[in-house]
Design a protein around this motif. Structure first.
Motif, PDB file in Angstrom:
ATOM      1  N   LEU A 101     -57.997 -75.085  12.639  1.00 43.60           N
ATOM      2  CA  LEU A 101     -58.212 -75.619  11.293  1.00 43.60           C
ATOM      3  C   LEU A 101     -57.869 -74.591  10.213  1.00 43.60           C
ATOM      4  O   LEU A 101     -57.532 -74.960   9.089  1.00 43.60           O
ATOM      5  N   ARG A 138     -53.262 -77.684   8.215  1.00 44.43           N
ATOM      6  CA  ARG A 138     -54.051 -78.619   7.419  1.00 44.43           C
ATOM      7  C   ARG A 138     -54.114 -79.957   8.160  1.00 44.43           C
ATOM      8  O   ARG A 138     -53.095 -80.570   8.436  1.00 44.43           O
ATOM      9  N   TYR A 139     -55.328 -80.394   8.478  1.00 49.61           N
ATOM     10  CA  TYR A 139     -55.541 -81.670   9.141  1.00 49.61           C
ATOM     11  C   TYR A 139     -56.266 -82.621   8.199  1.00 49.61           C
ATOM     12  O   TYR A 139     -57.035 -82.197   7.328  1.00 49.61           O
ATOM     13  N   GLN A 140     -56.022 -83.897   8.412  1.00 53.74           N
ATOM     14  CA  GLN A 140     -56.713 -84.915   7.632  1.00 53.74           C
ATOM     15  C   GLN A 140     -57.899 -85.501   8.378  1.00 53.74           C
ATOM     16  O   GLN A 140     -58.840 -85.995   7.753  1.00 53.74           O
ATOM     17  N   LEU A 177     -60.600 -85.037  11.825  1.00 59.55           N
ATOM     18  CA  LEU A 177     -61.174 -84.375  12.985  1.00 59.55           C
ATOM     19  C   LEU A 177     -61.735 -85.467  13.889  1.00 59.55           C
ATOM     20  O   LEU A 177     -62.664 -86.179  13.505  1.00 59.55           O
ATOM     21  N   HIS A 191     -63.352 -77.088   4.811  1.00 56.41           N
ATOM     22  CA  HIS A 191     -62.335 -78.107   4.522  1.00 56.41           C
ATOM     23  C   HIS A 191     -63.030 -79.405   4.125  1.00 56.41           C
ATOM     24  O   HIS A 191     -63.125 -80.343   4.923  1.00 56.41           O
ATOM     25  N   LEU A 241     -61.776 -83.104   4.872  1.00 56.60           N
ATOM     26  CA  LEU A 241     -61.551 -83.554   6.243  1.00 56.60           C
ATOM     27  C   LEU A 241     -62.342 -84.836   6.517  1.00 56.60           C
ATOM     28  O   LEU A 241     -63.525 -84.945   6.157  1.00 56.60           O
TER      29      LEU A 241
END
Length: 284
Positions: free
Chosen positions: A204, A208-210, A212, A234, A237
């Protein structure tokens, strides 16, 4: 052969959409959980695919494969022992044996030829093979997708109402982790998978993740504690939990989330992702 319900042709499918009692697999209620999960994934992927189960080579295939191979392949979704191996299996070579040994494999740039009523049809693809556990510590089958060749020219993205998401999958069962990640990719999402919360937190910080998407029960810390730490760094998220213990551990959380009860159907996962995609980003 299992009976296909035409009314379900444009809706998410699961093994419960079909009558399997006359197939080589028998009643789905007696299937090992890995077989049921793999079959659900196969029936919903837009890529042509096969599921080979058992050394007697019982085959399940999806509608995309049936459309490619023509009427000679049988009725969707199969569940039969073929008299002649289908082209993907006869062309997989060492990658197939590798998958039966427990290691995912790829046969790149394979040229397949399907015999159809209007003449031979050539199809070039990368064969991607994934071992499927038998639920008793061994390998029960192989999940095989006919993916576009890696070197193929990029095609314009089709217009869709579903947004592409960058998803981090945290699942310590490596078979389930790999299958879920591959299916999410097949549906147009970006997905990375890890098996430990520490790996998830490290990743993470790198990407960059949208979303989880985490199992609740993980080694080292719970998925809830992982999500709490991840949201601290973040806040944008989105969180989806998967749990085999109901929502007992998810009560009174201070952050928004969606949850899926294991074993979940693939359409439930798709629905959760669609809801996440429609959620507005939090105000900064």
């Amino acid at each position: 052969m299992p009976e296909f319900d035409p009314a379900s042709a444009h809706s998410p499918r699961s093994v419960s959409s079909y009558d399997w009692t006359g197939s080589g697999l028998g009643e789905p209620g007696r299937w090992p959980v890995p077989l049921r999960v793999a079959a659900d994934l196969l029936l919903n992927t837009p890529l042509p695919g096969l599921l080979v189960w058992g050394r007697e080579t019982v085959l399940v295939f999806n509608e995309a494969y049936a459309a490619l191979a023509g009427p000679g392949c049988g009725r969707v979704p199969g569940g039969s022992v073929p008299s002649v191996l289908p082209p993907p299996l006869s062309s997989a070579g060492p990658a197939l044996q590798q998958a039966w040994s427990g290691e995912p494999g790829v046969a790149p740039g394979v040229e397949l030829s399907f015999r159809r009523a209007d003449g031979p049809l050539a199809h070039r693809c990368d064969l991607r093979l994934t071992p499927v556990a038998d639920g008793a510590g061994g390998i029960g089958g192989v999940f095989l997708l006919l993916a576009p060749p890696a070197a193929a020219p990029a095609q314009p993205a089709a217009e869709t109402d579903d947004a592409s998401l960058r998803i981090l999958v945290v699942e310590d069962n490596l078979d389930s982790q790999y299958l879920v990640c591959e299916m999410l990719k097949a549906f147009g999402h970006e997905a990375d998978g890890v098996g430990h919360p520490d790996e998830a937190l490290a990743l993470l910080e790198q990407r960059r993740y949208q979303v989880l998407f985490s199992d609740v029960s993980l080694p080292g810390m719970s998925g809830v504690d992982l999500a709490r730490q991840a949201l601290g760094s973040h806040p944008g998220l989105k969180v989806i939990f998967a749990s085999g213990y109901g929502d007992t551990l998810l009560r009174h959380l201070e952050f928004p989330y969606l949850s899926l009860q294991k074993p979940y159907e693939l359409d439930q996962l798709q629905d959760a992702l669609a809801k996440v995609a429609r959620q507005p980003a939090p105000a900064r």
